[in-house]
Structure formats: C-alpha cells, structure tokens
Design an enzyme around this catalytic site. Structure first.
Site, PDB file in Angstrom:
ATOM      1  N   HIS A 243       0.823  -1.220   0.000  1.00  0.00           N
ATOM      2  CA  HIS A 243       0.000   0.000   0.000  1.00  0.00           C
ATOM      3  C   HIS A 243       0.856   1.269   0.000  1.00  0.00           C
ATOM      4  O   HIS A 243       0.863   2.045  -0.956  1.00  0.00           O
ATOM      5  CB  HIS A 243      -0.899   0.039   1.243  1.00  0.00           C
ATOM      6  CG  HIS A 243      -1.806  -1.131   1.393  1.00  0.00           C
ATOM      7  ND1 HIS A 243      -2.788  -1.428   0.470  1.00  0.00           N
ATOM      8  CD2 HIS A 243      -1.910  -2.061   2.374  1.00  0.00           C
ATOM      9  CE1 HIS A 243      -3.451  -2.494   0.878  1.00  0.00           C
ATOM     10  NE2 HIS A 243      -2.938  -2.896   2.016  1.00  0.00           N
TER      11      HIS A 243
HETATM   12  C1  BDR Z   1      -3.457   1.618   4.737  1.00  0.00           C
HETATM   13  O1  BDR Z   1      -3.872   1.423   6.090  1.00  0.00           O
HETATM   14  C2  BDR Z   1      -2.752   1.180   6.916  1.00  0.00           C
HETATM   15  O2  BDR Z   1      -2.958   0.055   7.685  1.00  0.00           O
HETATM   16  C3  BDR Z   1      -1.570   0.982   6.010  1.00  0.00           C
HETATM   17  O3  BDR Z   1      -0.382   1.468   6.590  1.00  0.00           O
HETATM   18  C4  BDR Z   1      -1.946   1.722   4.764  1.00  0.00           C
HETATM   19  O4  BDR Z   1      -1.577   3.071   4.872  1.00  0.00           O
HETATM   20  C5  BDR Z   1      -3.999   0.490   3.890  1.00  0.00           C
HETATM   21  O5  BDR Z   1      -5.386   0.495   3.914  1.00  0.00           O
END
Ligand code: BDR
Ligand code: CA
Length: 318
Positions: A243
C-alpha cells in the site's frame, strides 16, 4: 541530476509505512524534508517514536519528525491495528531507542512551515489517516498554493474496502479529513486499494532485506514478518500488499500510472454502512468520455510496473 523532490511525509508508522520511509530515504529522486505522524496503525506518539528510531538506525536522524493528531476530526483514536501491524506498529520488533526527540511543532505546523521553505516545490505524501492535512488546511487555507502535488494512499474506487465492505482504512479512520483534502484546490494523486493490493512483496524479497549487512535494512525484513502472517490467508502464501510503498514510488515519479483518470471523488462522511467510502465518478470508464475539466484529483486504477523489484532495488542500493 535534476533537483530532488522535497517531500513531506505524513504517516502512521506502521509496517508498510516503514517500507515507504526506507524507500524515500534511499531514492535519489527524493529529499525527505520532514515527517508528521498521525494515529492510525498505532498512536501518533508511537508512530513518531517508530519513525525516529528507524531514521536513527538508517543514520538519517536530522530529519524533523513531528507528532500530529492523536484523535480524528469527529471521533477519538480507536486503538489502531495491532493484529496487522503488531503491538508497537512495527511488527513487535524492538529497535534501539534513538536519542532524538520529536520536533516541538505539531505535524500540521511542520507541514505549513515546510510549504513556505519549499514554496511551489513541496510534495506531500500522505500514507495514514488524513487528519493532519485537514488541520493544516484549516489553519492555513492558502497551503495548496504552495504545494506542488499531493499523493495519498487511500480509498477504494472499484474494489471492496479493507476495513468495511466499501471503505479503506486511511479514509475510514477520518472521512471528514479525507473529504477536506479532496475538496481543496491542489493536484492529488489517489492510490487506492484497486492498485495497492495488486502489487506485492514476496518472501524471497523480504529475505533479501534480511540478508543485508546494514541493521536498518535487516530491521525492515524483521518488521515485515508479522505483516506477512496477516496477509497469508488473503494471498495464500507469505507475501504482503505494498500500500504505502506504492504511493511513495508514485510520489518519487518512478513510474507513470497505466490508468489514472482525473475524476471527482467525494467521501461518505456519514455514519451508515457507506462511511469512509471514496465515491469516484468513473462513469466515463464505461459510458464514454465525460467532461471533468478543472478536476485536479486523479485516481490510480492500474500501474503496470515492477513496483516490488524497484522498491527492493532502491532500498538495497541506498
Ligand atoms: C493503509 O492502512 C494502513 O494500515 C496501512 O499502513 C496503509 O496506509 C492500507 O489500507
Ligand atoms: Ca499507513
């Protein structure tokens, strides 16, 4: 070499945040000029401690790290996601504690200050809930005039959410803040789950980090261990989504998205089942071109590029 892009990073460090941070430190295209933390994966203060410890381990402890919002605009911090990111946000790995302490400013103030220092050039990369950015916009509505671009990891355009049926975690954790960011007049690149779940880091690549001689790079491999356990049921093997690193790679300009239409995006800020949904007007993708003149938000729907290979290569070369 062209000027490096000055980047302010807003994050909730965080396993994948840590990997994004490592990439920004190593990328020759980027100069990381400040970090603000926000509650999300872990509390804002813990995220700042994680960031300071990572920076020190990387030998980069001169970068200011400011503690941002503990609570979100319309609700208190909910305790984070220890099942995903471990009890301390970085997979339970205990790093040597850095001597450095957080910058005395709030994250919002740090961002506003950096927007003056790097007026017209500053790139904002937001990979946590968007609370600090909303505070900065409220404190200084002229902020967008001095920011060159904003890249956000957040939202889900045409795919299900990861925290509810329709909502992605960063947006769900502070929908009002996300709405404020998207309503401001600046160039935003949104990297939603549509693309971030499609790019993954393999166990082999994690082991390449673990095998490095530098403690900082090895620590990244250890931090990812818990995260790989979490993703096992999703992918059927030990690997993880990318992500936040994917958003960092886009902010650095390493790849051009394959499909990233400029379309209006609104956020459901209500309290019903749609809370936190990013509603992107993608009718033009199916029903022919629509006129979105003046829209400054692009939604990355596809990125045909070797993101994981590039990420690991840059970090190992850093
Ligand atoms: C996002 O949510 C967080 O848990 C991760 O770091 C990322 O930024 C993914 O949905
Ligand atoms: Ca994050």
């Amino acid at each position: 070499m062209p000027d490096r892009i000055p980047v302010y990073l807003d994050c909730d460090t965080g396993v994948d945040d840590s990997l994004a941070l490592a990439y920004l430190l190593a990328s020759p295209a980027v100069e990381l000029v400040g970090v603000g933390t926000v509650s999300g994966n872990t509390a804002a203060a813990q995220a700042a401690r994680n960031t300071l410890d990572l920076l020190a381990l990387a030998g980069r402890d001169g970068i200011p790290v400011a503690v941002g919002a503990h609570d979100h605009l319309d609700h208190p911090y909910d305790g984070g996601a220890p099942h995903v990111h471990g009890d301390n946000g970085i997979g339970g790995v205990v790093l040597p504690r850095a001597d450095a302490e957080p910058d005395p400013r709030t994250a919002a103030q740090l961002l506003v200050d950096l927007s003056h220092t790097y007026a017209g050039r500053l790139h904002v990369l937001a990979i946590g809930p968007l609370t600090n950015l909303a505070h900065a916009l409220a404190a200084d509505p002229s902020l967008p005039d001095r920011v060159a671009a904003v890249t956000v990891m957040g939202g889900a355009a045409l795919v299900p959410g990861n925290i509810s049926a329709v909502a992605e975690a960063n947006v769900y954790n502070d929908p009002q803040a996300a709405a404020a960011l998207l309503a401001a007049d600046w160039d935003v690149t949104l990297a939603p789950l549509d693309v971030t779940l499609e790019h993954t880091l393999s166990e082999e690549q994690r082991r390449m980090l673990l095998a490095d001689e530098r403690p900082f790079v090895r620590a990244l491999g250890s931090i990812l261990d818990h995260y790989f356990d979490f993703y096992l049921p999703l992918y059927g093997q030990r690997m993880s989504a990318l992500h936040d690193p994917l958003a960092a790679v886009l902010a650095a300009g390493a790849f051009t998205p394959t499909r990233a239409p400029r379309v209006p995006v609104v956020v459901d800020t209500g309290t019903g089942p749609g809370r936190g949904q990013t509603i992107a007007d993608l009718r033009g993708q199916r029903l022919g071109p629509r006129d979105h003149d003046g829209v400054r938000t692009r939604v990355v729907l596809a990125l045909d590029a070797p993101v994981a290979e590039h990420l690991v290569e840059v970090i190992l070369a850093g």
